[in-house]
Design a protein around this motif. Structure first.
Motif, PDB file in Angstrom:
ATOM      1  N   ALA A  58       0.855  -1.286  -0.064  1.00 49.19           N
ATOM      2  CA  ALA A  58      -0.122   0.028   0.045  1.00 49.19           C
ATOM      3  C   ALA A  58       0.858   1.233  -0.091  1.00 49.19           C
ATOM      4  O   ALA A  58       1.929   1.423   0.639  1.00 49.19           O
ATOM      5  CB  ALA A  58      -1.027  -0.020   1.269  1.00 49.19           C
ATOM      6  N   GLY A  59       0.569   2.262  -0.729  1.00 45.96           N
ATOM      7  CA  GLY A  59       1.190   3.595  -0.769  1.00 45.96           C
ATOM      8  C   GLY A  59       0.317   4.642  -1.525  1.00 45.96           C
ATOM      9  O   GLY A  59      -0.731   4.424  -2.191  1.00 45.96           O
ATOM     10  N   LEU A  68      -3.259   0.107  -3.918  1.00 44.66           N
ATOM     11  CA  LEU A  68      -3.275  -0.924  -2.876  1.00 44.66           C
ATOM     12  C   LEU A  68      -3.034  -2.292  -3.910  1.00 44.66           C
ATOM     13  O   LEU A  68      -3.530  -2.375  -4.906  1.00 44.66           O
ATOM     14  CB  LEU A  68      -4.428  -1.301  -2.168  1.00 44.66           C
ATOM     15  CG  LEU A  68      -5.086   0.190  -1.216  1.00 44.66           C
ATOM     16  CD1 LEU A  68      -6.504  -0.212  -0.575  1.00 44.66           C
ATOM     17  CD2 LEU A  68      -3.944   0.253  -0.147  1.00 44.66           C
ATOM     18  N   THR A  69      -2.289  -3.114  -3.258  1.00 44.15           N
ATOM     19  CA  THR A  69      -1.916  -4.408  -4.350  1.00 44.15           C
ATOM     20  C   THR A  69      -2.432  -5.606  -3.553  1.00 44.15           C
ATOM     21  O   THR A  69      -1.895  -5.660  -2.299  1.00 44.15           O
ATOM     22  CB  THR A  69      -0.536  -4.516  -4.590  1.00 44.15           C
ATOM     23  OG1 THR A  69      -0.410  -3.331  -5.545  1.00 44.15           O
ATOM     24  CG2 THR A  69      -0.217  -5.691  -5.607  1.00 44.15           C
ATOM     25  N   LYS A  86      -5.399  -5.136  -8.301  1.00 44.14           N
ATOM     26  CA  LYS A  86      -4.810  -3.993  -7.935  1.00 44.14           C
ATOM     27  C   LYS A  86      -6.131  -2.749  -7.757  1.00 44.14           C
ATOM     28  O   LYS A  86      -7.053  -3.233  -8.128  1.00 44.14           O
ATOM     29  CB  LYS A  86      -4.131  -3.733  -9.190  1.00 44.14           C
ATOM     30  CG  LYS A  86      -2.840  -4.538  -9.599  1.00 44.14           C
ATOM     31  CD  LYS A  86      -2.307  -3.801 -10.953  1.00 44.14           C
ATOM     32  CE  LYS A  86      -0.777  -4.490 -10.950  1.00 44.14           C
ATOM     33  NZ  LYS A  86      -0.008  -4.035 -12.204  1.00 44.14           N
ATOM     34  N   MET A  87      -5.867  -2.180  -6.693  1.00 45.95           N
ATOM     35  CA  MET A  87      -6.799  -1.308  -6.685  1.00 45.95           C
ATOM     36  C   MET A  87      -6.211   0.276  -6.555  1.00 45.95           C
ATOM     37  O   MET A  87      -5.073   0.465  -5.597  1.00 45.95           O
ATOM     38  CB  MET A  87      -7.653  -1.331  -5.415  1.00 45.95           C
ATOM     39  CG  MET A  87      -8.922  -0.389  -5.103  1.00 45.95           C
ATOM     40  SD  MET A  87     -10.141  -1.085  -4.082  1.00 45.95           S
ATOM     41  CE  MET A  87      -9.252  -0.436  -2.446  1.00 45.95           C
ATOM     42  N   ARG A  88      -6.816   1.164  -7.074  1.00 43.71           N
ATOM     43  CA  ARG A  88      -6.155   2.540  -6.915  1.00 43.71           C
ATOM     44  C   ARG A  88      -7.433   3.624  -6.654  1.00 43.71           C
ATOM     45  O   ARG A  88      -8.684   3.557  -7.446  1.00 43.71           O
ATOM     46  CB  ARG A  88      -5.507   3.101  -8.168  1.00 43.71           C
ATOM     47  CG  ARG A  88      -4.802   4.737  -8.060  1.00 43.71           C
ATOM     48  CD  ARG A  88      -4.357   4.797  -9.512  1.00 43.71           C
ATOM     49  NE  ARG A  88      -3.879   6.295  -9.429  1.00 43.71           N
ATOM     50  CZ  ARG A  88      -4.501   7.420  -9.611  1.00 43.71           C
ATOM     51  NH1 ARG A  88      -5.829   7.399  -9.839  1.00 43.71           N
ATOM     52  NH2 ARG A  88      -3.842   8.594  -9.491  1.00 43.71           N
ATOM     53  N   THR A  89      -7.278   4.324  -5.592  1.00 47.40           N
ATOM     54  CA  THR A  89      -8.289   5.346  -5.180  1.00 47.40           C
ATOM     55  C   THR A  89      -7.941   6.608  -4.675  1.00 47.40           C
ATOM     56  O   THR A  89      -6.710   6.705  -4.496  1.00 47.40           O
ATOM     57  CB  THR A  89      -9.359   4.693  -3.934  1.00 47.40           C
ATOM     58  OG1 THR A  89     -10.431   5.468  -3.903  1.00 47.40           O
ATOM     59  CG2 THR A  89      -8.619   4.456  -2.971  1.00 47.40           C
ATOM     60  N   LEU A 106     -11.791   5.663  -8.544  1.00 48.73           N
ATOM     61  CA  LEU A 106     -11.589   4.290  -8.106  1.00 48.73           C
ATOM     62  C   LEU A 106     -11.121   3.586  -9.537  1.00 48.73           C
ATOM     63  O   LEU A 106     -11.933   3.457 -10.416  1.00 48.73           O
ATOM     64  CB  LEU A 106     -12.941   3.780  -7.362  1.00 48.73           C
ATOM     65  CG  LEU A 106     -12.550   2.100  -7.060  1.00 48.73           C
ATOM     66  CD1 LEU A 106     -11.463   1.987  -6.127  1.00 48.73           C
ATOM     67  CD2 LEU A 106     -13.975   1.573  -6.534  1.00 48.73           C
ATOM     68  N   GLU A 107     -10.031   2.650  -9.446  1.00 51.32           N
ATOM     69  CA  GLU A 107      -9.826   1.777 -10.289  1.00 51.32           C
ATOM     70  C   GLU A 107      -9.527   0.341  -9.759  1.00 51.32           C
ATOM     71  O   GLU A 107      -8.778   0.330  -8.758  1.00 51.32           O
ATOM     72  CB  GLU A 107      -8.292   2.341 -11.196  1.00 51.32           C
ATOM     73  CG  GLU A 107      -8.663   3.560 -11.747  1.00 51.32           C
ATOM     74  CD  GLU A 107      -7.349   3.944 -12.615  1.00 51.32           C
ATOM     75  OE1 GLU A 107      -6.302   3.387 -12.488  1.00 51.32           O
ATOM     76  OE2 GLU A 107      -7.254   5.188 -12.912  1.00 51.32           O
ATOM     77  N   ILE A 108      -9.997  -0.459 -10.171  1.00 52.33           N
ATOM     78  CA  ILE A 108      -9.893  -1.941  -9.710  1.00 52.33           C
ATOM     79  C   ILE A 108      -9.709  -2.898 -10.988  1.00 52.33           C
ATOM     80  O   ILE A 108     -10.331  -2.835 -12.181  1.00 52.33           O
ATOM     81  CB  ILE A 108     -11.354  -2.438  -8.996  1.00 52.33           C
ATOM     82  CG1 ILE A 108     -11.717  -1.763  -7.857  1.00 52.33           C
ATOM     83  CG2 ILE A 108     -11.142  -4.086  -8.824  1.00 52.33           C
ATOM     84  CD1 ILE A 108     -12.820  -2.286  -7.053  1.00 52.33           C
ATOM     85  N   LYS A 109      -8.434  -3.676 -10.711  1.00 49.48           N
ATOM     86  CA  LYS A 109      -8.092  -4.652 -12.117  1.00 49.48           C
ATOM     87  C   LYS A 109      -8.083  -5.995 -11.310  1.00 49.48           C
ATOM     88  O   LYS A 109      -7.361  -6.187 -10.475  1.00 49.48           O
ATOM     89  CB  LYS A 109      -7.093  -4.057 -12.696  1.00 49.48           C
ATOM     90  CG  LYS A 109      -7.061  -2.939 -13.523  1.00 49.48           C
ATOM     91  CD  LYS A 109      -5.735  -2.611 -14.348  1.00 49.48           C
ATOM     92  CE  LYS A 109      -5.783  -1.220 -15.089  1.00 49.48           C
ATOM     93  NZ  LYS A 109      -4.715  -1.024 -15.904  1.00 49.48           N
TER      94      LYS A 109
END
Length: 653
Positions: A58-59, A68-69, A86-89, A106-109
């Motif tokens: 997380a960073g 977040l990974t 993978k999640m970016r917010t 929000l991005e989720i992959k």
């Protein structure tokens, strides 16, 4: 000496400096704060839900972005609840400082969320438990505040911009599986577009959701439809509940969510096209509603939840205003009101869902009607139940019948009972049948006994008895099952002649409507209805009508039956094939049967249907002399001397 203005500027400068220092401090130590927040969350989940929550990496990215990974949530001794690669917010810093989490993007992959049940083990069971503060609380819940708080939190967690790729929702209920695979979901500039693949044990489809979504202003207008040809099939319910359902499209609109004056208002509408349902408890065939729409206004207060009467339900050409309420201010009260404004009878008939009212298909009518229903049930005072049903008609007339031609009751016709979906032998209702018995040739005792046991107010009601309906509803609610009916002779007649004995919603609704038409349009006289009833009902195994019954039990004509014999025949109507259980092994009535005879006799005397002279022989035994006697299990004592024949002193037949 400083002026007042200078002092104000100095204070503002100090405040700005403090805020900047706080922001810089948060920025400098945010990585540490983030790890602490994750650790705190993991600890809480471990303590409260006995589950492991892990974020591998997380960073922060930029000022407000968080990466977040490999995020996982695994309940102890159960399947993984979710895993996201993978999640970016991004988070609104100013709202965060106020203690309110509001996502910006929000991005989720690549990930999945799964609910599993293997035997009795559910991987989500721990998260359904109420927390301790809720369990220990004795305060009544404020529905408006609670709902608004939940809605606000959910909407704040929905980002204004979102992109999701390859996120799967999996369901496995002991082998009953469904997977909803979101290949792509994009929310950009308040416009939502998706590509979804659905797969179950029975089918595979591609769905799409498109429309407008504005979580910050609490508005949405979404359409749900099939990307391929054909209708959208509803997953899981077919395997789990044997409910097969589909539709062409659904639209969901939320126009307003507002809390003021202690009340929460939610306004909008939802519509569905070509809804098809198939279930054994609903109807024998597919039920189709071509077009349906619900314009709703939901109201929640501190002690009530309701659908406001300004709401409108419409299916095909039928439109009505429902009012539903659940109130807990003093007692727990359920309310239902339905108002159908004046409408054409033909529009109502043509709007009935296909498959639900098969006997009405092809029916034509003239005139208009309006309808009002008022239902209220107090859980703590069940006997105070309110059930008022009122239909007002103007020049209502049936000009053409559908499959159920009620006029046939006035002439000769062939009746065939259906038992367990098997068509029974034909019975001619008419003088050409030697067993047919006109009403004036049926013992008056039998008419009085049957009316007493089955429908005392038959000649005065219009097909239904409101009080019986109320008592039936009270009993069914108390027992939480359909343990009591409220059938009149009119309803039994319709069910026997035109319908089947299947216990479906379709059959019951058709029965109610057909009885109303029969009784309120003077199609058949009460005397003819009673005559047909006596000549078709089942009175024993393969015994139909009073002509056959009087011979089967007593080798008599219906006119020659005694009072005792009539009372016996009236009492066995509910379970005619079990008549033999009325008798003991000596051929006499059991004690329970004796009590029934006494109760009904006294009841008829109190109602003025009998005199003392009528019941002078009531203590004489009722003896079966016809073929029915062979179905009794009677032990007859042998009068032969014991020493003359070396056999048992009793035998059975």
């Amino acid at each position: 000496m400083k002026t007042q203005k200078q002092k104000i500027f100095l204070i503002l400068k100090i405040l700005i400096a403090v805020i900047l220092i706080a922001i810089i401090s948060v920025f400098c130590f945010r990585e540490t704060l983030l790890q602490q927040a994750i650790a705190k969350t993991a600890k809480k989940i471990k303590t409260d839900y006995n589950s492991e929550f892990v974020v591998k990496k997380a960073g922060f990215e930029g000022l407000s972005g968080v990466n977040l990974t490999d995020i996982t949530l695994v309940p102890k001794n159960a399947d993984t609840l979710f895993r996201i690669q993978k999640m970016r917010t991004s988070v609104n810093i100013w709202r965060l400082l106020l203690g309110d989490v509001q996502l910006g993007t929000l991005e989720i992959k690549n990930g999945y969320i799964q609910l599993t049940k293997k035997g009795n083990i559910k991987n989500f069971a721990a998260f359904l438990k109420r927390n301790k503060s809720e369990e220990n609380s004795t305060n009544k819940k404020d529905y408006a505040s609670f709902a608004y708080r939940i809605i606000s939190k959910v909407l704040n967690l929905i980002p204004t911009d979102m992109e999701v790729e390859n996120l799967k929702f999996k369901l496995d209920d002991n082998g009953k599986k469904a997977t909803i695979d979101i290949k792509k979901l994009v929310l950009l500039n308040k416009e939502l577009e998706t590509s979804i693949h659905v797969k179950t044990n029975t089918f595979a489809q591609r769905w799409q959701i498109k429309g407008f979504a504005d979580p910050r202003n609490q508005k949405a207008d979404l359409r749900f439809f099939n990307m391929d040809t054909g209708a959208i099939k509803v997953p899981y319910f077919d395997e789990r509940y044997n409910l097969i359902s589909s539709f062409d499209s659904i639209r969901l609109n939320i126009e307003n969510i507002d809390k003021s004056g202690g009340e929460l208002h939610i306004d909008g509408f939802t519509s569905i096209a070509n809804l098809k349902i198939n279930h054994a408890k609903i109807a024998r065939k597919d039920v189709l509603i071509k077009n349906a729409r619900f314009d709703y206004r939901l109201l929640l207060g501190s002690d009530f939840i309701s659908v406001d009467s300004s709401s409108t339900v419409q299916f095909n050409k039928v439109k009505f205003h429902p009012y539903l309420a659940y109130e807990t201010e003093e007692d727990t009260i359920y309310k239902l009101k339905v108002d159908i404004p004046k409408m054409k009878a033909q529009d109502f008939i043509s709007s009935l869902p296909e498959g639900l009212f098969t006997h009405f298909e092809g029916m034509e009518a003239e005139g208009t009607f309006d309808y009002h229903l008022n239902f209220e049930y107090n859980k703590n005072k069940p006997n105070d139940l309110v059930f008022d049903s009122n239909l007002k008609k103007e020049n209502l007339k049936i000009t053409k019948y559908g499959e159920a031609n009620l006029n046939k009751l006035n002439g000769e016709f062939i009746y065939r009972a259906i038992i367990n979906n098997v068509l029974q032998r034909p019975v001619l209702v008419g003088m050409a049948n030697p067993n047919f018995t006109p009403l004036d040739q049926i013992s008056p005792y039998l008419q009085k006994c049957v009316l007493t046991t089955e429908d005392p107010s038959f000649f005065s009601h219009r097909g239904f008895i409101n009080e019986a309906f109320k008592q039936s509803i009270i009993k069914n609610i108390k027992t939480k099952k359909f343990s009591r009916g409220a059938s009149t002779i009119s309803m039994q007649l319709i069910k026997n002649v035109f319908l089947t004995r299947e216990k479906t919603l379709s059959r019951k609704l058709e029965e109610i409507l057909l009885v109303y038409i029969l009784e309120n349009n003077r199609i058949v006289s009460k005397e003819r209805m009673l005559e047909v009833y006596f000549n078709i009902i089942e009175w024993g195994p393969n015994v139909y009508g009073i002509g056959e019954a009087s011979q089967f039990y007593f080798q008599k004509t219906p006119a020659d039956l005694t009072f005792n014999e009539c009372l016996f025949l009236a009492r066995i109507i509910p379970s005619p094939k079990k008549f033999m259980y009325q008798f003991n092994d000596e051929g006499n009535f059991r004690e329970s049967a004796v009590q029934q005879v006494s109760f009904l006799t006294n009841l008829m005397i109190r109602r003025g249907l009998l005199t003392a002279d009528d019941t002078i022989f009531k203590k004489e035994p009722t003896i079966l002399t016809g073929p029915a006697k062979s179905l009794l299990r009677i032990k007859i004592k042998d009068t032969t001397a014991i020493d003359s024949l070396k056999v048992s002193d009793e035998f059975e037949f």
